[in-house]
Scaffold this active site. Structure first.
Site, short mmCIF file in Angstrom:
data_model
loop_
_atom_site.label_atom_id
_atom_site.label_comp_id
_atom_site.label_asym_id
_atom_site.label_seq_id
_atom_site.Cartn_x
_atom_site.Cartn_y
_atom_site.Cartn_z
N ASP A 105 0.75 -1.51 0.20
CA ASP A 105 0.02 0.03 -0.02
C ASP A 105 0.86 1.37 0.23
O ASP A 105 0.58 2.31 -0.60
CB ASP A 105 -0.93 0.01 1.24
CG ASP A 105 -2.02 -1.14 1.19
OD1 ASP A 105 -2.10 -1.68 -0.12
OD2 ASP A 105 -2.87 -1.13 1.98
N GLY A 106 1.90 1.21 0.65
CA GLY A 106 2.87 2.27 0.56
C GLY A 106 3.40 2.85 -0.66
O GLY A 106 3.42 4.09 -1.02
N THR A 110 -9.41 2.53 5.17
CA THR A 110 -8.75 1.31 5.88
C THR A 110 -7.16 1.92 6.51
O THR A 110 -6.62 0.86 6.63
CB THR A 110 -8.55 0.41 4.80
OG1 THR A 110 -8.05 0.78 3.66
CG2 THR A 110 -9.88 -0.24 4.39
#
Length: 211
Positions: A71-72, A187
């Protein structure tokens, strides 16, 4: 097609995935590689590839950006793509991966779908922050994919945050801060603070006071 491969972290799993993707698509496509991993690429392939600097503006004729990592990596690739409308395919080589579209084990199928134009582009909401004409902190890139957070600094006192929506007064939050989150960011930090998870396609903005 012209495809850019982007990674944020030079870990073994992401680099190996980059090499696998190059092997799969280099024959029919022009591949542009993040210059951070140039030294990791086999010398026999160097002359067949183009390298880009992810700190500079993206080329407008790129068809896809493959963000390889977690995700980063997706979040960092956004600052490279910016407002070019170039679609990003997230390939998860990390752990959970809320934002990444596919797992590295499924890269063969994903590339086949792209070649056959069997895919859907999902638009994501972003936020824009403005601090007034006298503050240029976010002048270079005033956008956020996940959230914008108002937090206290150099004080132990609660903040009194006055909130308006479309110039209409909503409420005052007495809190340690306020998370203003997109559906994508639901999220992330907002979830850690007890916020709801919402579908990425939802046309909403979440307001989540901290403590």
């Amino acid at each position: 097609m012209k495809i850019a491969l982007y990674i944020a972290y030079q870990n073994k799993s992401s680099i190996n995935c980059c090499k696998e993707i190059i092997d799969l698509i280099s024959g029919d496509n022009q591949i542009i590689i993040d210059s951070k991993i140039k030294n990791e690429i086999d010398k026999s392939l160097i002359n067949k590839l183009i390298f880009f600097d992810s700190n500079k503006k993206i080329e407008s004729d790129i068809d896809f950006v493959f963000a390889i990592g977690g995700d980063g990596t997706i979040l960092r690739s956004i600052t490279y793509v910016k407002d070019s409308n170039i679609p990003i395919l997230g390939v998860n080589t990390g752990r959970l991966g809320f934002l990444t579209s596919i797992q590295k084990e499924n890269i063969h199928d994903a590339i086949s779908h792209i070649k056959n134009k069997k895919f859907t582009v999902i638009d994501r909401t972003i936020l824009k922050v403005s601090l007034g004409s006298s503050d240029d902190t976010f002048a270079n890139y005033p956008f956020a994919l996940n959230e914008i957070t108002v937090q206290r600094k150099d004080t132990t006192s609660l903040l009194n945050i006055s909130c308006e929506i479309n110039d209409n007064y909503l409420t005052n939050y007495w809190s340690d801060g306020l998370i203003v989150s997109t559906p994508t960011g639901s999220t992330g930090y907002s979830l850690s603070n007890g916020g709801s998870i919402v579908s990425p396609e939802s046309n909403v903005v979440l307001l989540n006071p901290i403590a």
